[in-house]
Design an enzyme around this catalytic site. Structure first.
Site, PDB file in Angstrom:
ATOM      1  N   ILE A 181       0.814  -1.214   0.000  1.00 43.72           N
ATOM      2  CA  ILE A 181       0.000   0.000   0.000  1.00 43.72           C
ATOM      3  C   ILE A 181       0.856   1.276   0.000  1.00 43.72           C
ATOM      4  O   ILE A 181       0.420   2.294  -0.507  1.00 43.72           O
ATOM      5  CB  ILE A 181      -0.981  -0.008   1.192  1.00 43.72           C
ATOM      6  CG1 ILE A 181      -2.072   1.057   1.002  1.00 43.72           C
ATOM      7  CG2 ILE A 181      -0.241   0.165   2.516  1.00 43.72           C
ATOM      8  CD1 ILE A 181      -3.203   0.947   2.004  1.00 43.72           C
ATOM      9  N   ASP A 212       1.044  -0.229   9.762  1.00 45.62           N
ATOM     10  CA  ASP A 212       1.252   1.040  10.467  1.00 45.62           C
ATOM     11  C   ASP A 212       2.731   1.426  10.451  1.00 45.62           C
ATOM     12  O   ASP A 212       3.088   2.555  10.087  1.00 45.62           O
ATOM     13  CB  ASP A 212       0.741   0.896  11.900  1.00 45.62           C
ATOM     14  CG  ASP A 212       0.717   2.201  12.682  1.00 45.62           C
ATOM     15  OD1 ASP A 212       0.787   3.284  12.084  1.00 45.62           O
ATOM     16  OD2 ASP A 212       0.603   2.124  13.923  1.00 45.62           O
ATOM     17  N   SER A 253      -7.651  -4.416  10.963  1.00 44.69           N
ATOM     18  CA  SER A 253      -7.862  -5.288  12.129  1.00 44.69           C
ATOM     19  C   SER A 253      -7.613  -6.771  11.894  1.00 44.69           C
ATOM     20  O   SER A 253      -7.705  -7.556  12.830  1.00 44.69           O
ATOM     21  CB  SER A 253      -9.270  -5.113  12.733  1.00 44.69           C
ATOM     22  OG  SER A 253      -9.353  -3.909  13.432  1.00 44.69           O
TER      23      SER A 253
END
Length: 188
Positions: free
Chosen positions: A21, A44, A131
């Site tokens: 990404i 992250d 998640s």
């Protein structure tokens, strides 16, 4: 070879992509963040590393104003050194068995991210599978919620294209099956 699949949903397109990404040039990429926006592991950490040293300061400024970002919330920062112009940070729920508001928080994480995109007139947005990594949300339960929420935004014309980045062939295959089940293999 990396896989991809596209689904026409109303005036928009949903693309599933096996890949990284941080390389996407969408108007915004979504960061599966923690409540402190402090960077971490997985997507992250990868986004924080790729965005460069200005991102942590921008995140600290937001946290100084709001205290923490709750599960299901979303905020936006510049993309800094990423190809994407913006980063939308969202906190997905930690899986605790499904009876502690996890489905609602997951739906909200996607919907709030899409709302930040619409508020900023962004037409392309790239998501990770929020998640489903270290937060442990089972893919077979997360995928219909995520895909349904993204489909609603596309069919309403809120954004023109959503790209869902998946890590590895196995993850891609799971999400592709879920998308085929929901959308009936309407590919283009």
């Amino acid at each position: 070879m990396p896989q991809s699949a596209s689904f026409a949903l109303g005036p928009g397109t949903l693309r599933l992509i096996e890949g990284d990404i941080t390389l996407d040039d969408a108007d915004a990429i979504v960061n599966a963040a923690n409540a402190a926006l402090a960077g971490g592991g997985g997507v992250d950490g990868a986004i924080h590393r790729a965005a460069g040293p200005k991102l942590p300061a921008a995140c600290r400024e937001i946290i100084a104003q709001i205290g923490h970002l709750p599960a299901g919330g979303a905020v936006i920062t510049p993309g800094f050194e990423l190809p994407a112009r913006f980063i939308i940070h969202t906190v997905g729920p930690i899986w605790r068995g499904g009876n502690q508001g996890e489905p609602e928080a997951l739906r909200s994480a996607y919907a709030a991210s899409l709302a930040r995109a619409a508020e900023n007139n962004l037409s392309t947005i790239a998501f990770p599978a929020v998640s489903t990594g270290v937060y442990g949300y089972p893919v077979e339960l997360a995928a219909p919620i995520a895909l349904g929420t993204m489909a609603e935004a596309l069919m309403a014309g809120a954004v023109a294209e959503i790209r869902l980045y998946l890590h590895g062939r196995h993850a891609f295959d799971l999400w592709r099956c879920a998308a085929d089940d929901l959308f009936g293999e309407i590919t283009r």
